[in-house]
Design a protein around this motif. Structure first.
Motif, PDB file in Angstrom:
ATOM      1  N   GLN A   1     -63.684 -69.494  39.150  1.00  0.00           N
ATOM      2  CA  GLN A   1     -63.285 -70.324  37.959  1.00  0.00           C
ATOM      3  C   GLN A   1     -64.212 -69.558  37.271  1.00  0.00           C
ATOM      4  O   GLN A   1     -63.724 -69.113  36.285  1.00  0.00           O
ATOM      5  CB  GLN A   1     -63.363 -71.814  38.395  1.00  0.00           C
ATOM      6  N   ALA A   2     -65.585 -69.646  37.836  1.00  0.00           N
ATOM      7  CA  ALA A   2     -66.807 -69.058  36.390  1.00  0.00           C
ATOM      8  C   ALA A   2     -65.261 -67.782  35.388  1.00  0.00           C
ATOM      9  O   ALA A   2     -66.165 -67.395  34.455  1.00  0.00           O
ATOM     10  CB  ALA A   2     -67.522 -69.222  36.463  1.00  0.00           C
ATOM     11  N   GLN A   3     -65.349 -66.772  36.671  1.00  0.00           N
ATOM     12  CA  GLN A   3     -64.708 -65.487  36.246  1.00  0.00           C
ATOM     13  C   GLN A   3     -64.023 -65.960  35.225  1.00  0.00           C
ATOM     14  O   GLN A   3     -63.280 -65.045  34.159  1.00  0.00           O
ATOM     15  CB  GLN A   3     -64.168 -65.121  37.367  1.00  0.00           C
ATOM     16  N   LYS A   4     -62.768 -67.343  35.550  1.00  0.00           N
ATOM     17  CA  LYS A   4     -61.618 -67.028  34.731  1.00  0.00           C
ATOM     18  C   LYS A   4     -62.239 -67.588  33.497  1.00  0.00           C
ATOM     19  O   LYS A   4     -61.639 -67.549  32.127  1.00  0.00           O
ATOM     20  CB  LYS A   4     -61.042 -68.439  35.446  1.00  0.00           C
ATOM     21  N   LEU A   5     -63.132 -68.821  33.728  1.00  0.00           N
ATOM     22  CA  LEU A   5     -63.784 -69.102  32.065  1.00  0.00           C
ATOM     23  C   LEU A   5     -63.814 -68.208  31.542  1.00  0.00           C
ATOM     24  O   LEU A   5     -63.614 -67.853  30.011  1.00  0.00           O
ATOM     25  CB  LEU A   5     -64.810 -70.084  32.725  1.00  0.00           C
ATOM     26  N   TYR A   6     -65.136 -66.745  32.126  1.00  0.00           N
ATOM     27  CA  TYR A   6     -65.368 -65.951  30.873  1.00  0.00           C
ATOM     28  C   TYR A   6     -64.012 -65.303  30.683  1.00  0.00           C
ATOM     29  O   TYR A   6     -64.246 -64.651  29.414  1.00  0.00           O
ATOM     30  CB  TYR A   6     -66.146 -65.133  32.343  1.00  0.00           C
ATOM     31  N   GLU A   7     -63.213 -65.036  31.414  1.00  0.00           N
ATOM     32  CA  GLU A   7     -62.442 -64.458  30.854  1.00  0.00           C
ATOM     33  C   GLU A   7     -61.322 -64.895  29.930  1.00  0.00           C
ATOM     34  O   GLU A   7     -60.824 -63.740  28.616  1.00  0.00           O
ATOM     35  CB  GLU A   7     -61.148 -64.021  31.707  1.00  0.00           C
ATOM     36  N   TYR A   8     -61.300 -65.963  29.609  1.00  0.00           N
ATOM     37  CA  TYR A   8     -60.935 -67.087  29.219  1.00  0.00           C
ATOM     38  C   TYR A   8     -61.192 -66.568  27.620  1.00  0.00           C
ATOM     39  O   TYR A   8     -61.469 -66.808  26.782  1.00  0.00           O
ATOM     40  CB  TYR A   8     -60.902 -68.526  28.895  1.00  0.00           C
ATOM     41  N   LEU A   9     -62.989 -66.774  27.842  1.00  0.00           N
ATOM     42  CA  LEU A   9     -63.287 -66.995  26.572  1.00  0.00           C
ATOM     43  C   LEU A   9     -63.591 -65.475  25.417  1.00  0.00           C
ATOM     44  O   LEU A   9     -63.656 -65.420  24.483  1.00  0.00           O
ATOM     45  CB  LEU A   9     -64.651 -67.435  26.934  1.00  0.00           C
ATOM     46  N   THR A  10     -63.793 -64.574  26.476  1.00  0.00           N
ATOM     47  CA  THR A  10     -63.456 -63.273  26.001  1.00  0.00           C
ATOM     48  C   THR A  10     -62.036 -63.160  25.433  1.00  0.00           C
ATOM     49  O   THR A  10     -61.944 -61.586  24.506  1.00  0.00           O
ATOM     50  CB  THR A  10     -64.233 -62.268  27.287  1.00  0.00           C
ATOM     51  N   ARG A  11     -61.605 -63.686  25.790  1.00  0.00           N
ATOM     52  CA  ARG A  11     -59.587 -63.201  25.290  1.00  0.00           C
ATOM     53  C   ARG A  11     -59.629 -63.965  23.823  1.00  0.00           C
ATOM     54  O   ARG A  11     -59.293 -63.635  23.652  1.00  0.00           O
ATOM     55  CB  ARG A  11     -58.853 -63.778  26.376  1.00  0.00           C
ATOM     56  N   THR A  12     -59.670 -64.958  23.599  1.00  0.00           N
ATOM     57  CA  THR A  12     -59.962 -65.751  22.683  1.00  0.00           C
ATOM     58  C   THR A  12     -60.753 -65.230  21.652  1.00  0.00           C
ATOM     59  O   THR A  12     -60.611 -65.789  20.571  1.00  0.00           O
ATOM     60  CB  THR A  12     -60.136 -67.334  22.807  1.00  0.00           C
ATOM     61  N   GLU A  13     -61.384 -63.956  21.775  1.00  0.00           N
ATOM     62  CA  GLU A  13     -62.678 -63.397  20.893  1.00  0.00           C
ATOM     63  C   GLU A  13     -63.023 -64.610  20.413  1.00  0.00           C
ATOM     64  O   GLU A  13     -63.996 -64.649  18.978  1.00  0.00           O
ATOM     65  CB  GLU A  13     -61.593 -63.591  19.988  1.00  0.00           C
ATOM     66  N   ARG A  14     -63.940 -65.559  21.181  1.00  0.00           N
ATOM     67  CA  ARG A  14     -65.330 -66.735  20.891  1.00  0.00           C
ATOM     68  C   ARG A  14     -66.777 -65.606  20.682  1.00  0.00           C
ATOM     69  O   ARG A  14     -66.880 -64.449  21.818  1.00  0.00           O
ATOM     70  CB  ARG A  14     -65.124 -67.574  21.744  1.00  0.00           C
ATOM     71  N   ILE A  15     -67.533 -65.659  19.569  1.00  0.00           N
ATOM     72  CA  ILE A  15     -69.064 -65.667  19.849  1.00  0.00           C
ATOM     73  C   ILE A  15     -69.976 -66.810  20.634  1.00  0.00           C
ATOM     74  O   ILE A  15     -70.591 -66.297  21.327  1.00  0.00           O
ATOM     75  CB  ILE A  15     -69.036 -65.029  18.523  1.00  0.00           C
ATOM     76  N   THR A  16     -69.157 -68.042  19.620  1.00  0.00           N
ATOM     77  CA  THR A  16     -70.634 -68.687  20.329  1.00  0.00           C
ATOM     78  C   THR A  16     -68.655 -69.950  21.073  1.00  0.00           C
ATOM     79  O   THR A  16     -67.759 -70.030  21.145  1.00  0.00           O
ATOM     80  CB  THR A  16     -71.106 -70.502  19.428  1.00  0.00           C
ATOM     81  N   ALA A  17     -69.124 -70.756  22.043  1.00  0.00           N
ATOM     82  CA  ALA A  17     -67.975 -71.329  22.698  1.00  0.00           C
ATOM     83  C   ALA A  17     -68.908 -72.735  22.889  1.00  0.00           C
ATOM     84  O   ALA A  17     -70.428 -72.961  23.896  1.00  0.00           O
ATOM     85  CB  ALA A  17     -68.081 -70.679  24.133  1.00  0.00           C
ATOM     86  N   ASP A  18     -68.648 -73.791  22.388  1.00  0.00           N
ATOM     87  CA  ASP A  18     -68.504 -74.886  23.102  1.00  0.00           C
ATOM     88  C   ASP A  18     -68.237 -76.018  23.759  1.00  0.00           C
ATOM     89  O   ASP A  18     -67.263 -75.736  23.479  1.00  0.00           O
ATOM     90  CB  ASP A  18     -68.933 -75.679  21.226  1.00  0.00           C
ATOM     91  N   VAL A  19     -68.710 -76.231  24.270  1.00  0.00           N
ATOM     92  CA  VAL A  19     -67.288 -76.955  25.726  1.00  0.00           C
ATOM     93  C   VAL A  19     -67.012 -78.006  25.014  1.00  0.00           C
ATOM     94  O   VAL A  19     -65.712 -78.346  25.884  1.00  0.00           O
ATOM     95  CB  VAL A  19     -68.635 -77.577  26.932  1.00  0.00           C
ATOM     96  N   ARG A  20     -67.539 -78.623  23.900  1.00  0.00           N
ATOM     97  CA  ARG A  20     -66.468 -80.187  23.572  1.00  0.00           C
ATOM     98  C   ARG A  20     -65.365 -79.318  22.621  1.00  0.00           C
ATOM     99  O   ARG A  20     -64.558 -80.365  22.946  1.00  0.00           O
ATOM    100  CB  ARG A  20     -67.963 -80.570  22.276  1.00  0.00           C
ATOM    101  N   GLU A  21     -65.522 -77.759  22.544  1.00  0.00           N
ATOM    102  CA  GLU A  21     -64.124 -77.949  21.855  1.00  0.00           C
ATOM    103  C   GLU A  21     -63.579 -77.232  22.506  1.00  0.00           C
ATOM    104  O   GLU A  21     -62.351 -77.188  22.145  1.00  0.00           O
ATOM    105  CB  GLU A  21     -64.522 -77.096  20.569  1.00  0.00           C
ATOM    106  N   PHE A  22     -63.829 -75.999  23.040  1.00  0.00           N
ATOM    107  CA  PHE A  22     -62.348 -75.594  24.281  1.00  0.00           C
ATOM    108  C   PHE A  22     -62.732 -75.977  25.408  1.00  0.00           C
ATOM    109  O   PHE A  22     -61.278 -75.705  26.106  1.00  0.00           O
ATOM    110  CB  PHE A  22     -62.942 -74.343  24.208  1.00  0.00           C
ATOM    111  N   LYS A  23     -62.619 -77.508  25.550  1.00  0.00           N
ATOM    112  CA  LYS A  23     -62.217 -78.136  26.997  1.00  0.00           C
ATOM    113  C   LYS A  23     -61.330 -78.082  26.930  1.00  0.00           C
ATOM    114  O   LYS A  23     -60.358 -78.044  28.116  1.00  0.00           O
ATOM    115  CB  LYS A  23     -62.982 -79.386  26.926  1.00  0.00           C
TER     116      LYS A  23
END
Length: 613
Positions: free
Chosen positions: A550-572
């Motif tokens: 699940q952590a790997q899928k989250l990391y792939e999602y964040l990199t796929r959406t080209e995020r530099i910073t990730a706020d859990v309240r925004e991408f949840k």
């Protein structure tokens, strides 16, 4: 009874009998006795009228040719009539076959058993009518009494509610007084600590200056060692007559002439503290629109206003679709249209929550604003490149909506714009819009809201000028300002700036244009990429930790959406696996794994910054 007019009284009394007037003066128990007696008379009379016959009757039979007497009809009802009609029939020619019924009475005559039956019936009617009349009178009076009792009940309920509110307000007052006393004690303690710290800084600074003076004296003694007193005097005279003395620290040539200019580099303000720049103070507490053509100086002026907001204690969130953290140091930067849309959704939810908390707080508007200010909830949202938002931002899908049923609101930007314009000031969530023009077609395509814009926004227009040599637009240093609700534009002068501010940190001692420091992890990655290409990764650092699925899928999602910073309240709301959504705590656990694997770093609560390789 209260009468409206004399005519009303005359008509009412003319329609009321003396009996009912007398009855109305009786107390309730006597009224009940009178009604009971009337009903008793009515029931008794009706019972007497029900039994017996009121007239004589002659029973007769018909003699058939067979000499048989028929005394009943086909329904077994006996043949009978009154003596009056019997005599009438005899006179008109009674047939000989009609004979009296010898089995009934005397020669067929049955005497009346209740001669006064009509009188009893009338007495019953009179008893029931009188009882109904009296009951109707009581009902009318009870209806009038019910109105007064209802008013009395409402009066008592209002008194009880006012007493409860008074008690509640008294409790609120005690709590508010306690809060004010506590805040005063905290301010007093903080002031004492500030005084102690200031004293310590003054003592330390004084000690440093004394040490520097002693060091300067020692250096001077070393430089003039072996000189005679006359040679030392000539050396000092030579130093004083030098035309270009060496400048030290933040000292300038102007500072050698003007003794008031002895400040350090981070203390110098790009905006001179003169009256002609006081208009900037108005932009701190009002929703503001800064507009102008290309080259008019919107970005530089906006950043100086942000710096004033930072100095005033505001938390800054920069919504810059194409911004980089390098140019927004010290403030929270949200870049990318999707991330900005998520923040806008959070912004409106936070606005609604603050207004709900305000309604439940029992505080006045000034007390509520002071509470927000003391709790550090002053938020200023900087909307860069606002002109392009409508064409690129789509309303994010809520968490409780299915994908196939979701249809984004086409007026999402307009609703957010109206919310930020009109509702933000009381809740200290002030926006600052940066656009190329002030037309509503450009501002969120919110046509028909020009009057609302004029009443709610403080507008600043920056005027560009054309360079006669390069024919390019550049800032003229001039502009105009219009306060909310006023139609007059006032000419203003823009601050004279020699650089674009990119650092908004109050506690930084280095200059704003210094490159950012490189942390240890970044140096290690540079070493791996530049100098350790031929060796295994395990020679210089440990093997990277493996992520859970699940952590790997989250990391792939964040990199796929080209995020530099990730706020859990925004991408949840947008992160899901096979249609399954997750809680904030679950996602935070996987974010801890990503940080533990050296793929990101924590920069705030629930916010990570991905390491770019």
């Amino acid at each position: 009874m209260n009468y409206l007019t004399d005519k009303h009284k005359q008509l009412s009394e003319s329609q009321q009998s003396g009996l009912m007037k007398w009855f109305g003066q009786l107390p309730m128990d006597k009224k009940a006795v009178a009604i009971g007696l009337s009903l008793t008379v009515g029931i008794s009379s009706a019972a007497m009228a029900w039994k017996g016959e009121s007239s004589d009757r002659i029973y007769f039979c018909v003699r058939t040719p067979q000499k048989k007497l028929v005394c009943q009809d086909q329904n077994n009802r006996p043949f009978r009539m009154t003596p009056y009609y019997w005599e009438q029939w005899k006179q008109e020619g009674m047939p000989r076959q009609i004979v009296r019924n010898p089995a009934m009475g005397v020669n067929g005559l049955v005497k009346a058993t209740n001669q006064y039956k009509p009188l009893w019936a009338f007495g019953g009617f009179l008893g029931f009518a009188l009882a109904g009349w009296m009951l109707r009178h009581c009902q009318y009076e009870e209806k009038q009494r019910a109105v007064f009792e209802d008013i009395a009940q409402k009066r008592d309920a209002a008194k009880a509610e006012m007493a409860a509110r008074s008690e509640l307000l008294e409790s609120y007052r005690d709590v508010a007084i306690a809060e004010v006393q506590l805040q005063a004690d905290l301010d007093l303690i903080a002031n004492d600590r500030t005084v102690d710290i200031t004293k310590a800084e003054i003592y330390a600074h004084t000690e440093i200056e004394v040490t520097q003076m002693e060091a300067t004296d020692a250096i001077f003694e070393a430089q003039t060692a072996g000189m005679t007193e006359q040679q030392k005097a000539e050396y000092i005279k030579q130093l004083r007559e030098m035309k270009t003395p060496y400048l030290q620290g933040s000292q300038t040539l102007q500072g050698t002439i003007d003794p008031n200019d002895k400040v350090t580099g981070n203390e110098q303000s790009a905006i001179a503290p003169t009256d002609k720049y006081r208009w900037i103070n108005n932009t701190i507490g009002y929703p503001t629109l800064i507009f102008g053509g290309m080259g008019a100086g919107k970005s530089w002026t906006t950043r100086e206003i942000i710096w004033k907001k930072v100095q005033a204690g505001w938390n800054i969130v920069a919504l810059d679709p194409h911004g980089t953290q390098v140019e927004w140091r010290g403030v929270r930067l949200i870049t990318g249209y999707k991330e900005i849309a998520l923040f806008m959704q959070w912004y409106m939810a936070e606005m609604r929550q603050r207004y709900e908390d305000y309604r439940k707080s029992g505080l006045t508007e000034e007390q509520w604003t002071e509470r927000l200010r003391n709790s550090g909830k002053m938020l200023s949202v900087i909307c860069e490149e606002f002109t392009t938002w409508t064409d690129n931002i789509v309303e994010p899908m809520p968490d409780d909506c299915e994908d196939e049923k979701w249809k984004p609101d086409p007026d999402f930007i307009g609703k957010w714009f109206r919310c930020a314009m009109t509702e933000s000031r009381k809740q200290l969530m002030i926006p600052l819009f940066v656009a190329h023009d002030r037309t509503m077609e450009i501002l969120a395509k919110a046509k028909g809201l020009s009057k609302l814009r004029d009443a709610a926004l403080l507008e600043v227009e920056l005027i560009a000028t054309i360079d006669p040599i390069t024919t390019e637009a550049k800032a003229s240093g001039r502009g105009r300002i219009k306060l909310p609700g006023h139609g007059q534009w006032i000419d203003i002068e823009l601050p004279k700036l020699d650089h674009k501010r990119i650092d908004f940190r109050l506690d930084e001692s280095r200059t704003v244009n210094d490159p950012p420091t490189i942390d240890k992890a970044t140096l290690e990655r540079i070493y791996e990429l530049e100098f350790n290409l031929g060796n295994k990764a395990g020679d210089t650092q440990d093997e990277p930790k493996k992520l859970s699925p699940q952590a790997q899928k989250l990391y792939e999602y964040l990199t796929r959406t080209e995020r530099i910073t990730a706020d859990v309240r925004e991408f949840k709301g947008n992160f899901k696996v096979a249609g399954e959504r997750f809680t904030v705590e679950q996602i935070k656990g996987w974010m801890y794994e990503i940080v533990g694997a050296d793929l990101a770093d924590w920069i705030a609560e629930g916010v990570i910054k991905l390491n770019q390789i």
